[in-house]
Design a protein around this motif. Structure first.
Motif, PDB file in Angstrom:
ATOM      1  N   ILE A 178     -30.186  14.037   3.578  1.00 53.09           N
ATOM      2  CA  ILE A 178     -30.099  13.589   4.822  1.00 53.09           C
ATOM      3  C   ILE A 178     -30.736  12.109   4.633  1.00 53.09           C
ATOM      4  O   ILE A 178     -30.114  11.165   5.224  1.00 53.09           O
ATOM      5  CB  ILE A 178     -31.004  14.533   5.793  1.00 53.09           C
ATOM      6  CG1 ILE A 178     -30.202  15.668   6.121  1.00 53.09           C
ATOM      7  CG2 ILE A 178     -31.032  13.430   7.042  1.00 53.09           C
ATOM      8  CD1 ILE A 178     -30.885  16.869   6.980  1.00 53.09           C
ATOM      9  N   ALA A 179     -31.761  12.119   4.218  1.00 52.77           N
ATOM     10  CA  ALA A 179     -32.445  10.641   3.958  1.00 52.77           C
ATOM     11  C   ALA A 179     -31.401   9.556   3.204  1.00 52.77           C
ATOM     12  O   ALA A 179     -31.487   8.277   3.666  1.00 52.77           O
ATOM     13  CB  ALA A 179     -33.847  10.702   3.406  1.00 52.77           C
ATOM     14  N   LEU A 180     -30.787  10.051   2.290  1.00 51.79           N
ATOM     15  CA  LEU A 180     -29.975   9.237   1.380  1.00 51.79           C
ATOM     16  C   LEU A 180     -28.723   8.718   2.187  1.00 51.79           C
ATOM     17  O   LEU A 180     -28.056   7.555   2.496  1.00 51.79           O
ATOM     18  CB  LEU A 180     -29.502   9.857   0.154  1.00 51.79           C
ATOM     19  CG  LEU A 180     -30.518   9.993  -0.913  1.00 51.79           C
ATOM     20  CD1 LEU A 180     -29.963  10.786  -1.929  1.00 51.79           C
ATOM     21  CD2 LEU A 180     -30.695   8.647  -1.506  1.00 51.79           C
ATOM     22  N   ARG A 181     -28.277   9.524   3.018  1.00 53.43           N
ATOM     23  CA  ARG A 181     -26.899   9.492   3.903  1.00 53.43           C
ATOM     24  C   ARG A 181     -27.227   8.313   4.914  1.00 53.43           C
ATOM     25  O   ARG A 181     -26.638   7.228   5.250  1.00 53.43           O
ATOM     26  CB  ARG A 181     -26.580  10.472   4.595  1.00 53.43           C
ATOM     27  CG  ARG A 181     -25.324  10.559   5.376  1.00 53.43           C
ATOM     28  CD  ARG A 181     -24.762  11.695   6.080  1.00 53.43           C
ATOM     29  NE  ARG A 181     -23.727  11.462   6.919  1.00 53.43           N
ATOM     30  CZ  ARG A 181     -23.101  12.406   7.863  1.00 53.43           C
ATOM     31  NH1 ARG A 181     -23.597  13.639   7.768  1.00 53.43           N
ATOM     32  NH2 ARG A 181     -22.177  12.016   8.544  1.00 53.43           N
ATOM     33  N   TYR A 182     -28.495   8.429   5.431  1.00 52.97           N
ATOM     34  CA  TYR A 182     -29.267   7.701   6.396  1.00 52.97           C
ATOM     35  C   TYR A 182     -29.372   6.204   5.795  1.00 52.97           C
ATOM     36  O   TYR A 182     -28.846   5.097   6.384  1.00 52.97           O
ATOM     37  CB  TYR A 182     -30.420   7.969   7.110  1.00 52.97           C
ATOM     38  CG  TYR A 182     -30.809   7.042   8.006  1.00 52.97           C
ATOM     39  CD1 TYR A 182     -30.265   6.927   9.231  1.00 52.97           C
ATOM     40  CD2 TYR A 182     -32.061   6.116   7.953  1.00 52.97           C
ATOM     41  CE1 TYR A 182     -30.762   6.080  10.478  1.00 52.97           C
ATOM     42  CE2 TYR A 182     -32.480   5.243   8.895  1.00 52.97           C
ATOM     43  CZ  TYR A 182     -31.728   5.137  10.259  1.00 52.97           C
ATOM     44  OH  TYR A 182     -32.089   4.269  10.997  1.00 52.97           O
ATOM     45  N   ALA A 183     -29.907   6.203   4.789  1.00 56.68           N
ATOM     46  CA  ALA A 183     -29.916   4.886   4.112  1.00 56.68           C
ATOM     47  C   ALA A 183     -29.056   4.224   3.465  1.00 56.68           C
ATOM     48  O   ALA A 183     -28.781   2.965   3.678  1.00 56.68           O
ATOM     49  CB  ALA A 183     -30.905   5.198   2.632  1.00 56.68           C
ATOM     50  N   ILE A 184     -27.804   5.096   3.281  1.00 59.97           N
ATOM     51  CA  ILE A 184     -26.622   4.240   2.681  1.00 59.97           C
ATOM     52  C   ILE A 184     -25.692   3.891   3.878  1.00 59.97           C
ATOM     53  O   ILE A 184     -25.123   2.685   4.098  1.00 59.97           O
ATOM     54  CB  ILE A 184     -25.876   5.263   1.735  1.00 59.97           C
ATOM     55  CG1 ILE A 184     -26.491   5.606   0.469  1.00 59.97           C
ATOM     56  CG2 ILE A 184     -24.367   4.835   1.514  1.00 59.97           C
ATOM     57  CD1 ILE A 184     -26.300   6.728  -0.325  1.00 59.97           C
ATOM     58  N   SER A 185     -25.473   4.825   5.001  1.00 61.52           N
ATOM     59  CA  SER A 185     -24.504   4.528   5.850  1.00 61.52           C
ATOM     60  C   SER A 185     -25.122   4.643   7.393  1.00 61.52           C
ATOM     61  O   SER A 185     -24.337   4.294   8.151  1.00 61.52           O
ATOM     62  CB  SER A 185     -23.443   5.638   5.897  1.00 61.52           C
ATOM     63  OG  SER A 185     -23.853   7.024   6.064  1.00 61.52           O
ATOM     64  N   ARG A 186     -26.323   4.759   7.517  1.00 60.34           N
ATOM     65  CA  ARG A 186     -27.019   4.848   8.845  1.00 60.34           C
ATOM     66  C   ARG A 186     -26.256   5.847   9.850  1.00 60.34           C
ATOM     67  O   ARG A 186     -25.713   5.515  10.939  1.00 60.34           O
ATOM     68  CB  ARG A 186     -26.941   3.314   9.702  1.00 60.34           C
ATOM     69  CG  ARG A 186     -27.941   2.449   9.137  1.00 60.34           C
ATOM     70  CD  ARG A 186     -29.314   2.554   9.566  1.00 60.34           C
ATOM     71  NE  ARG A 186     -30.095   1.625   9.026  1.00 60.34           N
ATOM     72  CZ  ARG A 186     -30.742   1.477   7.842  1.00 60.34           C
ATOM     73  NH1 ARG A 186     -30.595   2.380   6.940  1.00 60.34           N
ATOM     74  NH2 ARG A 186     -31.725   0.605   7.506  1.00 60.34           N
TER      75      ARG A 186
END
Length: 530
Positions: free
Chosen positions: A320-328
């Protein structure tokens, strides 16, 4: 120190005022905030309210007095103590209320506050990603966006509500509020757009604007019946006097603005004397007329995974954190709720009188973590409560919180409406496709009969909580209990205004952040004579 305008409180309205009043480079503005800078990274991540609420570094962490309407319970009242105020902690939901709310304000003796008057201010403030139209603006500082996350359980709720007879509404801030649909948020590119981000950040380097944090205001300085400045304690513990050549504007919110007035000797004389404050000006309405939205939070266990399951796994948290970091995008962009509904409890009600907040997760409260099972939450609140509470000092020390006495569910209409709202919630849950996803009515239990009004009211008294919308404690009007006039000037005191949700004569039919921003815009026009 001195300035032309001294603004107390860097919340939603205060940030607007700081921006608008400092637009003239010849005008010196000082903005005082009791909390600190908005540097905590969780403030700027939409789902960060799980981390910021109940954090004493950012939240005043108020609690109500034990309330008879809640069977003697005391409940939390989070309020922001940071740049941006509660807009830095809230659930990011952009809701204006109903046109009729503002028309009633005008009819109560407040010219200039009708829907026709305030709609241009909402539009001026707004930068809606859908673009401009008759109801929305696209060039304002406050970014308003659609959800960047969808969950099947919320989609099923919207479909079930339609199956139960409620219409779909793609824009509850548009031509009509009534119906079910999805929230819009105060976000920009997947990040929170607080009042500080929207209004302060673009102008904070103006040489004529000074922002002072960790400044705890103890009272307004008065020369007879004229406000001349404020006294505050700075970060080092030093008492400082700050003069205002033109005006002092209180924007501390519905709790702190009346508290500062009372500490300054403005309020009910008998109450002030009883708390060690010398009365200067009698205004018995200060701290009265307190209103809030009370929510009954129904929880349903599910036979399929919800966000509860997604966030319990460490591996999933990393994803979830990676998805947010990559694509907001993804769960970290989630507001307090996804789906919503503005409905009538009975046919003879002119406009919707209840609001739903539907969440693809469940918890006892934000900040305490999700439940250890698959579930979702269906929260329902009464939009226009009749119950009125009050605030009281607990002595002359500004660091001592006021007594908060909300008096929830203290009228027959309020009791009937919360019972009807819970019944409607449970009825929607029994319609497809939502009914096929529910494995158990968890809170309240299915043991509580749908037609058991007394049992439902008792359950609501034992389980309902605030939705964090305190308003009305410095109400606008011309009657004996009014605190400010329609120009937001404190009755009987020159050079002193209140500009925040405290001025609402009646609470709006929805979440209060967007109206707070509008009040800041309106106040700036009134002060500047526009």
């Amino acid at each position: 120190m001195e300035a032309d305008y001294v603004i107390v409180g860097a919340g939603s309205a205060g940030c607007v005022l700081a921006n608008r009043l400092s637009a003239d480079p010849k005008t010196k503005v000082v903005l005082l905030e009791a909390g600190g800078r908005d540097t905590n990274p969780w403030i700027h991540i939409p789902v960060g309210y799980f981390k910021t609420m109940h954090n004493p570094a950012l939240d005043w962490c108020y609690k109500t007095e034990p309330d008879p309407g809640l069977n003697g319970r005391s409940i939390d009242w989070p309020r922001g103590k940071v740049l941006g105020g509660s807009s830095s902690l809230n659930g990011l939901l952009y809701v204006r209320g109903q046109p009729e709310d503002y028309d009633r304000w005008a009819q109560m003796g407040n010219p200039g506050w009708s829907w026709q008057d305030v709609l241009p201010l909402f539009k001026r403030a707004e930068c809606n990603e859908r673009g401009a139209d008759a109801f929305h603006g696209a060039e304002g500082p406050l970014s308003v966006s659609d959800m960047r996350i969808q969950r099947p359980i919320c989609d099923a709720w919207v479909e079930a509500a339609q199956a139960a007879g409620y219409p779909f509404n793609p824009d509850y801030n548009g031509a009509t509020q009534e119906g079910v649909g999805y929230f819009q948020l105060t976000t920009r590119n997947g990040r929170r757009c607080s009042a500080a981000v929207a209004y302060l950040n673009p102008v904070k380097k103006r040489p004529n604007l000074k922002i002072i944090t960790r400044a705890m205001v103890s009272r307004v300085l008065l020369d007879g019946r004229r406000a001349t400045g404020v006294r505050y304690t700075d970060a080092a513990g030093t008492e400082v006097s700050l003069s205002a050549r033109r005006e002092v504007i209180l924007s501390g919110g519905a709790i702190n603005s009346p508290q500062i007035l009372m500490l300054s000797g403005i309020g009910d004389p008998e109450h002030l004397r009883g708390n060690g404050v010398t009365p200067v000006h009698a205004l018995p309405g200060v701290g009265r007329n307190l209103q809030d939205h009370l929510q009954a939070r129904l929880v349903f266990k599910c036979n399929e995974p919800t966000l509860n399951d997604e966030v319990r796994s460490i591996l999933n948290q990393v994803r979830i954190a990676l998805r947010y970091a990559i694509s907001r995008s993804g769960p970290m962009t989630m507001a307090a709720s996804l789906a919503t509904g503005f409905l009538k409890t009975r046919p003879d009600v002119a406009t919707p009188d209840i609001q739903f907040h539907v969440q693809p997760w469940s918890a006892d409260s934000p900040g305490e973590g999700v439940h250890p099972f698959s579930a979702f939450t269906m929260s329902v609140c009464q939009l226009r409560p009749e119950s009125r509470g009050f605030l009281e000092l607990q002595g002359p020390d500004p660091r001592q919180p006021v007594r908060i006495v909300p008096r929830y569910l203290s009228t027959p209409t309020d009791c009937r409406t919360i019972v009807d709202g819970v019944r409607i919630a449970r009825t929607i849950a029994r319609h497809a496709p939502l009914s096929g996803k529910i494995s158990e009515e968890f809170r309240p239990s299915s043991d509580l009969a749908l037609d058991d009004d007394a049992g439902t009211l008792d359950w609501a008294r034992n389980n309902s909580v605030s939705i964090y919308h305190p308003t009305g404690t410095c109400k606008m009007g011309s009657d004996d209990m009014a605190v400010v006039d329609s120009h937001l000037r404190v009755h009987g005191i020159t050079g002193l205004r209140v500009a925040d949700c405290a001025i609402m004569p009646e609470i709006v039919s929805g979440n209060t952040n967007a109206p707070a921003i509008m009040i800041g815009e309106k106040a700036s026009d009134l002060i500047l004579g526009l």
